[in-house]
Design an enzyme around this catalytic site. Structure first.
Site, PDB file in Angstrom:
ATOM      1  N   VAL A  98     -21.728  28.093  -3.608  1.00  0.00           N
ATOM      2  CA  VAL A  98     -21.340  27.401  -4.842  1.00  0.00           C
ATOM      3  C   VAL A  98     -22.512  26.555  -5.312  1.00  0.00           C
ATOM      4  CG1 VAL A  98     -19.808  25.651  -5.827  1.00  0.00           C
ATOM      5  CG2 VAL A  98     -18.899  27.330  -4.225  1.00  0.00           C
ATOM      6  N   ALA A 143     -25.391  22.127  -4.117  1.00  0.00           N
ATOM      7  CA  ALA A 143     -24.893  23.457  -3.767  1.00  0.00           C
ATOM      8  C   ALA A 143     -24.355  23.421  -2.338  1.00  0.00           C
ATOM      9  CB  ALA A 143     -26.005  24.489  -3.890  1.00  0.00           C
ATOM     10  N   LYS A 144     -23.637  24.412  -1.964  1.00  0.00           N
ATOM     11  CA  LYS A 144     -23.166  24.545  -0.580  1.00  0.00           C
ATOM     12  C   LYS A 144     -22.737  25.988  -0.383  1.00  0.00           C
ATOM     13  CE  LYS A 144     -22.509  21.703   2.929  1.00  0.00           C
ATOM     14  NZ  LYS A 144     -23.310  20.508   3.226  1.00  0.00           N
ATOM     15  N   GLY A 145     -22.743  26.422   0.876  1.00  0.00           N
ATOM     16  CA  GLY A 145     -22.321  27.788   1.145  1.00  0.00           C
ATOM     17  C   GLY A 145     -21.783  27.909   2.545  1.00  0.00           C
ATOM     18  N   ASP A 157     -26.241  23.593   8.287  1.00  0.00           N
ATOM     19  CA  ASP A 157     -25.046  22.756   8.258  1.00  0.00           C
ATOM     20  C   ASP A 157     -24.284  23.087   9.537  1.00  0.00           C
ATOM     21  OD1 ASP A 157     -23.653  20.945   6.111  1.00  0.00           O
ATOM     22  OD2 ASP A 157     -22.045  22.157   6.913  1.00  0.00           O
TER      23      ASP A 157
END
Ligand code: NAD
Length: 459
Positions: A65, A110-112, A151
């Site tokens: 995202v 952002a992150k995924g 992460d």
């Protein structure tokens, strides 16, 4: 047994509630922008097959995202965890937007992640999942579009595979800046490992030096308890000790240990490496994680999981300052109880932003094909964090030291830095309590809103 069911703890709902609370103090913001900031700019959802070690084929689901790119390319981690879902990734991507803005980095949020349990996967399976995931993301990540980082349950090895896969897909270019948190030999930055924990200590040091915590003006002689003795917790404990604190308790998922005269951190690390836990370290008392949170200490650093200090246990905390090393360790109801009891919370968005700051330094070094020494990285991190803490304290003072009216003190709106007085805000804002978390969100949202308007809304 803690009961979390009394509170709304969906991460997406919590993120929206936090945003709504802050945005009420930004009534100069252009109508419609508030809604825009609640929606991610881009949500990628992929499903892909992977051949497992036993030759079977399994389907995995992944997400990336990009919440906002007004300040620059997206920046944020990739996590591998069974609970990865669109909602949690969307919430974390938005948090990254505000974190990067607060630290004044030229990045959006952002992150995924991929829904999987790495504990039940071999290294080869994780490598195949990673390569296939990066293949599916295609040009939705890139050195100037969206830059992942480690992460939960991803690490420098995972980042090396991401780089390698992307590099094979884009030959002939310097692709190192496509991902941060890489091994040093592959362009990782000195100082990245300890950046988040060191950042916790620097931010807390500045907060105390500015007189924001009653009875504490430095780490000298303070008693510190740290929940979670991992990357963040260990570096925070070490840095706070170097600044004069005594670390009297630490813990991991199996329990905690306490020693009022101070824990030898190197011995604790060696013990953990040998026994898989800090519990049992000679000359220490064994305690539970709940007991650690309730310990008589000056500074408490929750650096393990989210939602550890909640409505049901916040009344047991005895520290004067809580430094949120983890993301979201204090819930909204926990915040209210702590504030009522005069306990200051240094919020995650500020306390643990050191990691993404040094990720930015890694990206800059990669762009220049350079490698800085660790002293340079630490000096730059310190200066940037002090500026971020000061901006939050200044905003907090503007919000709290107004004319005493339950009104928006943020008269300059999205157009300038100066604050003002007098205009009324909604009932929701009046009911909101002003704390450092709110002030930090106001600083961050103002910056993104201002830049969005400076760029001009297309067309
Ligand atoms: P890590 O895996 O290195 O360490 C986590 C530690 O927490 C381990 O010691 C583990 O045993 C312990 N732990 C797990 N469950 C626990 C429990 N129930 N009670 C007590 N301890 C428990 O992870 P990390 O990188 O140190 O990250 C910790 C937190 O900080 C996470 O919430 C992460 O999202 C956040 N964070 C990390 C970074 C970073 O740069 N690593 C940056 C920002 C935020």
């Amino acid at each position: 047994m803690n009961d979390k069911r009394t509170e709304e703890l969906n991460p997406y709902a919590l993120g929206i509630a936090q945003f709504d609370r802050a945005v009420a103090y930004l009534d100069g913001i252009k109508a419609g922008l508030k809604d825009y900031f609640k929606s991610p700019k881009r949500t990628i959802s992929v499903s892909f097959p992977v051949v497992m070690d036993d030759d079977s084929v399994r389907t995995f689901h992944g997400y990336r995202v990009l919440h906002n790119s007004a300040l620059g390319p997206g920046k944020g981690g990739i996590r591998y965890h069974p609970e990865v879902c669109a909602d949690s990734v969307r919430a974390l991507a938005a948090l990254m937007t505000w974190k990067c803005a607060l630290a004044d980095l030229p990045f959006g949020g952002a992150k995924g992640g991929v829904a999987c349990d790495t504990k039940s996967l071999s290294d080869a399976e994780v490598r195949r999942i990673t390569r296939r995931f990066v293949g599916e993301l295609g040009d939705n990540i890139g050195p100037d579009t969206d830059i992942p980082a480690p992460d939960l349950y991803t690490n420098e090895q995972t980042m090396a595979w991401i780089f390698d896969t992307y590099d094979i897909m884009h030959p002939g270019a310097n692709n190192r800046p496509v991902v941060t948190g890489k091994p040093l030999e592959l362009g990782g930055s000195q100082g990245r490992n300890e950046a988040t924990g060191l950042g916790c200590a620097i931010a807390a040091r500045q907060l105390m030096a500015r007189g924001m915590v009653d009875g504490l003006d430095s780490f000298q002689g303070t008693r510190v308890a740290v929940q979670g003795f991992g990357n963040v917790g260990l570096a925070a404990a070490r840095s706070m000790e170097e600044m004069g604190a005594r670390v009297i308790a630490i813990s991991d998922s199996q329990g905690g240990i306490q020693a009022d005269e101070g824990i030898n951190l190197s011995a604790a690390l060696a013990w953990k490496q040998q026994h898989g836990t800090v519990v049992g370290l000679p000359d220490t008392l064994s305690i539970t994680n709940d007991e650690l949170l309730a310990l008589d200490c000056d500074v408490l650093v929750p650096a393990a999981l989210g939602q550890e200090i909640r409505a049901d246990n916040a009344h047991t905390v005895r520290a004067r300052l809580i430094v949120e090393g983890a993301n979201g360790p204090v819930t909204p109801e926990g915040d209210v109880i702590l504030q009522d009891r005069g306990i200051v919370v240094l919020p995650d968005i500020l306390a643990n932003v050191g990691g993404v700051i040094v990720s930015y330094y890694e990206w800059v070094q990669n762009k220049e094909n350079d490698q800085w020494d660790v002293e340079t990285v630490h000096r730059k991190l310190d200066a940037k964090l002090v500026r971020a803490v000061d901006s939050v304290i200044n905003r907090y003072k503007i919000l709290t030291e107004g004319d005493g009216e339950p009104a928006a003190k943020d008269r300059a709106g999205a157009g300038g830095e100066a604050g003002g007085k007098g205009q009324r805000v909604s009932a929701a804002a009046e009911a909101a309590r002003i704390d450092l978390r709110l002030a930090a969100m106001v600083v961050a949202i103002r910056r993104v809103a201002r830049v969005t308007l400076q760029r001009g809304i297309w067309i």
